[in-house]
Write an enzyme that holds these catalytic residues in place. Structure first.
Site, mmCIF file in Angstrom:
data_model
loop_
_atom_site.group_PDB
_atom_site.id
_atom_site.type_symbol
_atom_site.label_atom_id
_atom_site.label_comp_id
_atom_site.label_asym_id
_atom_site.label_seq_id
_atom_site.Cartn_x
_atom_site.Cartn_y
_atom_site.Cartn_z
ATOM 1 N N SER A 169 9.612 4.436 9.988
ATOM 2 C CA SER A 169 8.341 4.556 9.484
ATOM 3 C C SER A 169 7.421 3.218 9.791
ATOM 4 C CB SER A 169 8.226 4.970 7.720
ATOM 5 O OG SER A 169 6.858 5.499 8.109
ATOM 6 N N ASN A 170 6.170 3.059 9.009
ATOM 7 C CA ASN A 170 5.453 2.067 9.146
ATOM 8 C C ASN A 170 4.554 2.153 7.517
ATOM 9 O OD1 ASN A 170 2.688 3.473 9.902
ATOM 10 N ND2 ASN A 170 4.359 4.844 11.589
ATOM 11 N N GLY A 171 3.471 1.085 7.703
ATOM 12 C CA GLY A 171 2.485 1.000 6.759
ATOM 13 C C GLY A 171 1.518 1.747 6.240
#
Ligand code: CTP
Length: 221
Positions: free
Chosen positions: A26-28
């Site tokens: 995923s990512n932030g």
């Protein structure tokens, strides 16, 4: 002018691609920019559908929120509301790859390195933009760490968008997972406007005002 409400579809937040039930890529992304745009759109009296990846934000007032996890789920949730919308704004930070296989059970640690085989996920925005009718407006976001404007212009053309919002995600306190943003709004017809740094609520108002002004200028009197 039609009396039916103006319909806006947005995507927001990150997506997750699971390796097993407890691990994912995923990512932030916090979802704050997409949720701010959804709230600003609903405050204008529009009918707003928001397809959101996993975020910690409550549903904005008056917004119909559908929560999803993966890129494939985000696409499936967008298909029907896209066909009915006047404006689609893709704000989500969609994970570009998923593991070729996802294990049904939690995977055990192995001695030594592990190689992950990744395959591309569906490009939600590009796939839907290819179905755009002349009455629809499609807007993308471009999160870049370098050559922000040139990469954004490339995405505007490659994904056949009407507008793209470019933001530099390398600047501390701005963009991804921040409360403030600084953007460049680029239009396929050549428009260019800078805004910010400013709170994401103000950035959202700026974007919607510019889109509304451009569509009013283009519609017959
Ligand atoms: N997007 C999407 N589905 C994807 C990837 C991106 O809908 N699988 C959308 C995003 O919501 C955004 C735009 O496409 O509106 C650009 O996303 P970005 O992550 O900046 O670019 P990518 O197309 O993923 O390209 P790259 O990662 O190479 O910069």
């Amino acid at each position: 002018m039609s009396s039916r409400p103006f319909r806006c579809l947005l995507t927001a937040g990150p997506t997750r691609e699971h390796l097993d039930p407890v691990r994912f890529l995923s990512n932030g992304s916090s979802g704050k920019m997409g949720y701010a745009l959804a709230a600003a759109a609903a405050a204008r009296g529009w009918t707003v559908d928001l397809v959101s990846g996993p975020v910690a934000l409550p549903a904005p007032a008056g917004v119909n929120v559908r929560r999803v996890v993966s890129a494939a789920e985000m696409f499936a949730a967008c298909e029907a509301p896209f066909a009915a919308c006047d404006l689609f704004i893709a704000v989500a930070a969609v994970a570009d790859y998923r593991p070729l296989t996802a294990a049904a059970q939690k995977q055990k640690k192995q001695p030594g390195p592990v190689v992950l085989e990744l395959v591309p996920t569906i490009d939600v925005l590009k796939t839907l933009a290819a179905r755009k009718t002349p009455r629809q407006t499609v807007v993308g976001f471009a999160a870049e760490t370098n050559d922000v404007e040139s990469y954004a212009r490339r995405k505007l053309a490659e994904k056949r968008l009407d507008w793209i919002v470019a933001n530099d995600v390398s600047r501390a306190g701005l963009g991804m997972d921040a409360d403030d943003n600084a953007i460049i709004l680029l239009g396929a017809a050549g428009d260019r406007a800078d805004f910010g740094p400013a709170p994401k609520s103000a950035v959202a108002e700026f974007i919607l005002n510019r889109l509304a002004a451009a569509s009013a200028a283009n519609s017959p009197a």
